[in-house]
Design an enzyme around this catalytic site. Structure first.
Site, PDB file in Angstrom:
ATOM      1  N   GLN A 112       9.508  10.211   4.475  1.00 23.11           N
ATOM      2  CA  GLN A 112       9.029   8.985   3.816  1.00 23.11           C
ATOM      3  C   GLN A 112       8.809   7.878   4.840  1.00 23.11           C
ATOM      4  O   GLN A 112       7.885   7.065   4.688  1.00 23.11           O
ATOM      5  CB  GLN A 112       9.986   8.536   2.704  1.00 23.11           C
ATOM      6  N   HIS A 124       5.232   7.206   6.452  1.00 21.82           N
ATOM      7  CA  HIS A 124       4.104   6.639   5.702  1.00 21.82           C
ATOM      8  C   HIS A 124       3.678   5.270   6.229  1.00 21.82           C
ATOM      9  O   HIS A 124       2.494   4.954   6.240  1.00 21.82           O
ATOM     10  CB  HIS A 124       4.475   6.458   4.223  1.00 21.82           C
ATOM     11  N   GLU A 131      12.177   4.338  -5.152  1.00 27.44           N
ATOM     12  CA  GLU A 131      10.976   5.048  -5.617  1.00 27.44           C
ATOM     13  C   GLU A 131      11.309   6.528  -5.865  1.00 27.44           C
ATOM     14  O   GLU A 131      11.050   7.055  -6.939  1.00 27.44           O
ATOM     15  CB  GLU A 131       9.876   4.926  -4.552  1.00 27.44           C
ATOM     16  N   HIS A 132      11.867   7.184  -4.838  1.00 27.46           N
ATOM     17  CA  HIS A 132      12.315   8.582  -4.985  1.00 27.46           C
ATOM     18  C   HIS A 132      13.826   8.603  -4.854  1.00 27.46           C
ATOM     19  O   HIS A 132      14.380   7.918  -3.989  1.00 27.46           O
ATOM     20  CB  HIS A 132      11.787   9.474  -3.858  1.00 27.46           C
ATOM     21  N   ASP A 190       5.423  15.069  -3.777  1.00 24.50           N
ATOM     22  CA  ASP A 190       4.274  14.377  -3.181  1.00 24.50           C
ATOM     23  C   ASP A 190       2.994  15.172  -3.384  1.00 24.50           C
ATOM     24  O   ASP A 190       1.909  14.598  -3.500  1.00 24.50           O
ATOM     25  CB  ASP A 190       4.489  14.184  -1.672  1.00 24.50           C
ATOM     26  N   HIS A 207      -0.011 -16.147 -47.396  1.00 26.52           N
ATOM     27  CA  HIS A 207       0.438 -14.771 -47.118  1.00 26.52           C
ATOM     28  C   HIS A 207       0.954 -14.136 -48.417  1.00 26.52           C
ATOM     29  O   HIS A 207       0.585 -13.008 -48.768  1.00 26.52           O
ATOM     30  CB  HIS A 207       1.577 -14.742 -46.084  1.00 26.52           C
TER      31      HIS A 207
HETATM   32  N1  LIG Z   1       4.531   3.981  -4.082  1.00 24.06           N
HETATM   33  C1  LIG Z   1       3.687   4.978  -4.144  1.00 24.06           C
HETATM   34  O1  LIG Z   1       3.484   5.564  -5.201  1.00 24.06           O
HETATM   35  C2  LIG Z   1       2.944   5.427  -2.917  1.00 24.06           C
HETATM   36  C3  LIG Z   1       2.218   6.627  -2.920  1.00 24.06           C
HETATM   37  C4  LIG Z   1       1.469   6.962  -1.789  1.00 24.06           C
HETATM   38  C5  LIG Z   1       1.428   6.091  -0.705  1.00 24.06           C
HETATM   39  N2  LIG Z   1       2.149   4.937  -0.754  1.00 24.06           N
HETATM   40  C6  LIG Z   1       2.078   3.934   0.290  1.00 24.06           C
HETATM   41  O2  LIG Z   1       0.684   3.591   0.444  1.00 24.06           O
HETATM   42  C7  LIG Z   1       0.547   2.947   1.685  1.00 24.06           C
HETATM   43  C8  LIG Z   1      -0.684   3.399   2.406  1.00 24.06           C
HETATM   44  O3  LIG Z   1      -0.892   2.431   3.378  1.00 24.06           O
HETATM   45  P1  LIG Z   1      -2.037   2.517   4.428  1.00 24.06           P
HETATM   46  O4  LIG Z   1      -1.950   1.276   5.243  1.00 24.06           O
HETATM   47  O5  LIG Z   1      -1.973   3.830   5.123  1.00 24.06           O
HETATM   48  O6  LIG Z   1      -3.382   2.532   3.578  1.00 24.06           O
HETATM   49  P2  LIG Z   1      -3.975   1.485   2.529  1.00 24.06           P
HETATM   50  O7  LIG Z   1      -5.242   2.076   2.046  1.00 24.06           O
HETATM   51  O8  LIG Z   1      -2.960   1.096   1.519  1.00 24.06           O
HETATM   52  O9  LIG Z   1      -4.286   0.198   3.377  1.00 24.06           O
HETATM   53  C9  LIG Z   1      -5.276   0.203   4.335  1.00 24.06           C
HETATM   54  C10 LIG Z   1      -6.074  -1.073   4.216  1.00 24.06           C
HETATM   55  O10 LIG Z   1      -5.193  -2.193   4.368  1.00 24.06           O
HETATM   56  C11 LIG Z   1      -5.956  -3.300   4.787  1.00 24.06           C
HETATM   57  N3  LIG Z   1      -5.273  -3.999   5.873  1.00 24.06           N
HETATM   58  C12 LIG Z   1      -4.687  -3.454   6.956  1.00 24.06           C
HETATM   59  N4  LIG Z   1      -4.208  -4.439   7.762  1.00 24.06           N
HETATM   60  C13 LIG Z   1      -4.509  -5.626   7.160  1.00 24.06           C
HETATM   61  C14 LIG Z   1      -4.270  -6.986   7.475  1.00 24.06           C
HETATM   62  N5  LIG Z   1      -3.637  -7.341   8.608  1.00 24.06           N
HETATM   63  N6  LIG Z   1      -4.704  -7.940   6.624  1.00 24.06           N
HETATM   64  C15 LIG Z   1      -5.338  -7.600   5.476  1.00 24.06           C
HETATM   65  N7  LIG Z   1      -5.589  -6.309   5.132  1.00 24.06           N
HETATM   66  C16 LIG Z   1      -5.182  -5.348   5.952  1.00 24.06           C
HETATM   67  C17 LIG Z   1      -7.278  -2.785   5.272  1.00 24.06           C
HETATM   68  O11 LIG Z   1      -8.271  -3.171   4.377  1.00 24.06           O
HETATM   69  C18 LIG Z   1      -7.124  -1.269   5.258  1.00 24.06           C
HETATM   70  O12 LIG Z   1      -8.316  -0.615   4.890  1.00 24.06           O
HETATM   71  C19 LIG Z   1       1.846   3.219   2.454  1.00 24.06           C
HETATM   72  O13 LIG Z   1       2.619   2.055   2.399  1.00 24.06           O
HETATM   73  C20 LIG Z   1       2.495   4.328   1.669  1.00 24.06           C
HETATM   74  O14 LIG Z   1       3.878   4.332   1.834  1.00 24.06           O
HETATM   75  C21 LIG Z   1       2.884   4.598  -1.838  1.00 24.06           C
HETATM   76  N1  LIG Z   2       5.465   9.908  -0.700  1.00 24.04           N
HETATM   77  C1  LIG Z   2       4.301   9.212  -1.187  1.00 24.04           C
HETATM   78  C2  LIG Z   2       4.751   8.250  -2.267  1.00 24.04           C
HETATM   79  O1  LIG Z   2       5.596   7.299  -1.768  1.00 24.04           O
HETATM   80  C3  LIG Z   2       3.237  10.125  -1.723  1.00 24.04           C
HETATM   81  C4  LIG Z   2       2.570  11.000  -0.706  1.00 24.04           C
HETATM   82  C5  LIG Z   2       1.267  11.340  -0.627  1.00 24.04           C
HETATM   83  N2  LIG Z   2       1.125  12.174   0.420  1.00 24.04           N
HETATM   84  C6  LIG Z   2       2.302  12.356   0.944  1.00 24.04           C
HETATM   85  N3  LIG Z   2       3.201  11.629   0.277  1.00 24.04           N
HETATM   86 ZN   LIG Z   3       5.133  11.159   1.010  1.00 21.44          ZN
END
Ligand SMILES: NC(=O)c1ccc[n+]([C@@H]2O[C@H](COP(=O)([O-])OP(=O)(O)OC[C@H]3O[C@@H](n4cnc5c(N)ncnc54)[C@H](O)[C@@H]3O)[C@@H](O)[C@H]2O)c1
Ligand SMILES: N[C@H](CO)Cc1c[nH]c[nH+]1
Ligand SMILES: [Zn+2]
Length: 415
Positions: A246, A249, A313-314, A347, A406
């Site tokens: 986790q 990510h 979350e998990h 996931d 009413h």
């Molecule tokens: N809670 C859940 O269910 C779950 C599930 C899957 C993934 N996630 C989370 O999703 C997230 C994915 O994040 P990611 O960054 O890889 O992709 P993302 O698509 O969430 O974010 C990328 C975008 O963030 C924006 N960004 C980046 N830096 C910036 C800045 N300084 N100012 C403004 N905008 C900015 C840009 O537009 C970029 O395209 C991770 O935090 C992961 O842990 C959560």
């Molecule tokens: N762990 C993420 C949710 O927090 C989901 C994910 C997508 N791919 C891998 N992991």
């Molecule tokens: Zn994951």
């Protein structure tokens, strides 16, 4: 490698991650409101380093994406799709549920799919074909008519394959807060949606929370988290592996071990250090570990209360009597029971949904499911006998409230 944590600070710190970015997110939202598509092009260049001429993904691009991915990957997505669909089909409710409660009086619930939803699929530090499945499948199962999706460019061909397998209606190459703003407010290319679902980093999640006036959202699904509740029966190497999984990510991800054994916390910490040496994505993991740590509790009961406070979350349960903890624990997005249940299974492929509330929000929200894509209307079918059954009560209470019209609307029918 892992430090001792104070539970009270933990949730507050997770929540402040969203408000810390609210100024920059407001600026992005205003730019999209004022400049529409051209703001989306500008941010694609600025944040994703991609010069776009079109925002919408074409049918040809989707078709071509299959040529650019390994068949084994397509097969894995197809198998995951089948498992996720099956689990979500179980969640479907009857379109119309009716129950006769008295002579002439039938009550019911009518369930209607939402018309148009927007799915956010992250694509910054990793690409997420699996999230294309997790967001679009429940919408499709619910019967949503228009399923719009946004993901940052450049879009991984496997994500396009995931969208296609899941059954999306339209895809746009835009990410971050600007994508959320486009789906909530609309631009020249993106028609506004009724509800936005899906996970993302702090910018995406803050934008979802700020735009609720325009489009409803599922819940805050921000940077990933794992809570582990473990005793001396647990395998420290397994726990460390789940923590690193986790942590990779996002630098804002967070992992918490809650245990009754200090010696286990020490062993897990050593294991994290050992496994970290071989891990890719070190820069991300190292930062995420700064948000992570362990909490030592005197008893298993205390460990359960602390876990409920964290509301991760998990939640991974790795104790002798895991079903006891499963029964007692209240707050977690998705629960993984036993040493052979890594979070990675949920996931991708167990069939449950991986879009889950973070930052303590599993206290009040459920993970993504079919009901996020439907709404219900209550129904009452009342005939003359049914009106007699409840007429006196209605007239009496209406008059007591001083709402005589009413009361009269019932009386006029009973004369
Ligand atoms: N809670 C859940 O269910 C779950 C599930 C899957 C993934 N996630 C989370 O999703 C997230 C994915 O994040 P990611 O960054 O890889 O992709 P993302 O698509 O969430 O974010 C990328 C975008 O963030 C924006 N960004 C980046 N830096 C910036 C800045 N300084 N100012 C403004 N905008 C900015 C840009 O537009 C970029 O395209 C991770 O935090 C992961 O842990 C959560
Ligand atoms: N762990 C993420 C949710 O927090 C989901 C994910 C997508 N791919 C891998 N992991
Ligand atoms: Zn994951």
């Amino acid at each position: 490698m892992l430090k001792e944590l104070d539970v009270r600070n933990w949730v507050a710190k997770r929540r402040s991650g969203f408000s810390d970015v609210s100024d920059s997110v407001s600026e992005i939202i205003n730019n999209v409101r004022e400049n529409g598509d051209s703001a989306l092009f500008e941010y694609a260049k600025k944040f994703d380093n991609v010069e776009l001429s079109e925002l919408r993904v074409t049918e040809d691009e989707i078709e071509d994406s299959y040529e650019n991915v390994d068949m084994r990957l397509v097969e894995s997505l197809i198998e995951a799709e089948a498992r996720i669909t099956e689990f979500h089909e179980y969640q479907k409710k009857d379109d119309l549920w009716l129950r006769n409660v008295a002579f002439g009086l039938t009550l019911g619930v009518k369930t209607t799919p939402l018309f148009r939803v927007g799915c956010y699929i992250p694509g910054g530090r990793a690409s997420y074909p699996s999230t294309a499945l997790m967001t679009v499948i429940p919408a499709r199962v619910a019967g949503v008519s228009e399923i719009c999706a946004c993901t940052p460019p450049p879009v991984n061909p496997l994500t396009l394959v995931g969208f296609d397998i899941a059954g999306v209606s339209e895809i746009y190459k835009t990410g971050g807060a600007q994508a959320v703003a486009a789906m909530a407010l609309g631009t020249e290319s993106v028609k506004p949606v009724d509800k936005i679902v899906g996970p993302g980093n702090v910018f995406v999640t803050a934008a979802k929370m700020m735009l609720r006036e325009y489009a409803e959202i599922d819940f805050p699904a921000g940077p990933s988290e794992i809570g582990i509740i473990a005793d001396s029966s647990a395998n420290p190497a397994f726990i460390a592996a789940d923590i690193l999984a986790q942590a990779e990510h996002d630098p804002n991800a967070a992992c918490v071990l809650v245990t009754t054994k200090k010696s286990l916390a020490e062993k897990v910490s050593e294991e994290v250090k050992k496994q970290f040496e071989k891990a890719p994505r070190k820069e991300i993991i190292q930062k995420a570990l700064l948000n992570s740590g362990f909490i030592i509790c005197d008893t298993l009961e205390d460990a359960i209360s602390v876990t409920d406070e964290i509301a991760p979350e998990h939640l991974s349960i790795q104790v002798y009597d895991s079903l006891y903890v499963l029964n007692k624990v209240k707050n977690a997005g998705s629960i993984f029971v036993g040493p052979y249940a890594p979070v990675a299974c949920g996931d991708y492929a167990s069939g449950t949904n991986h879009v889950l509330p973070t930052a303590g929000y599993s206290k009040v929200y459920s993970g993504l499911n079919v009901s996020h894509f439907t709404k219900t209307s209550t129904v009452q079918i009342i005939d003359r006998d049914g009106l007699e059954e409840i007429g006196d009560i209605v007239e009496t209470l209406a008059e007591a409230e001083g709402l005589f019209a009413h009361a009269e609307s019932v009386r006029i029918r009973r004369r």
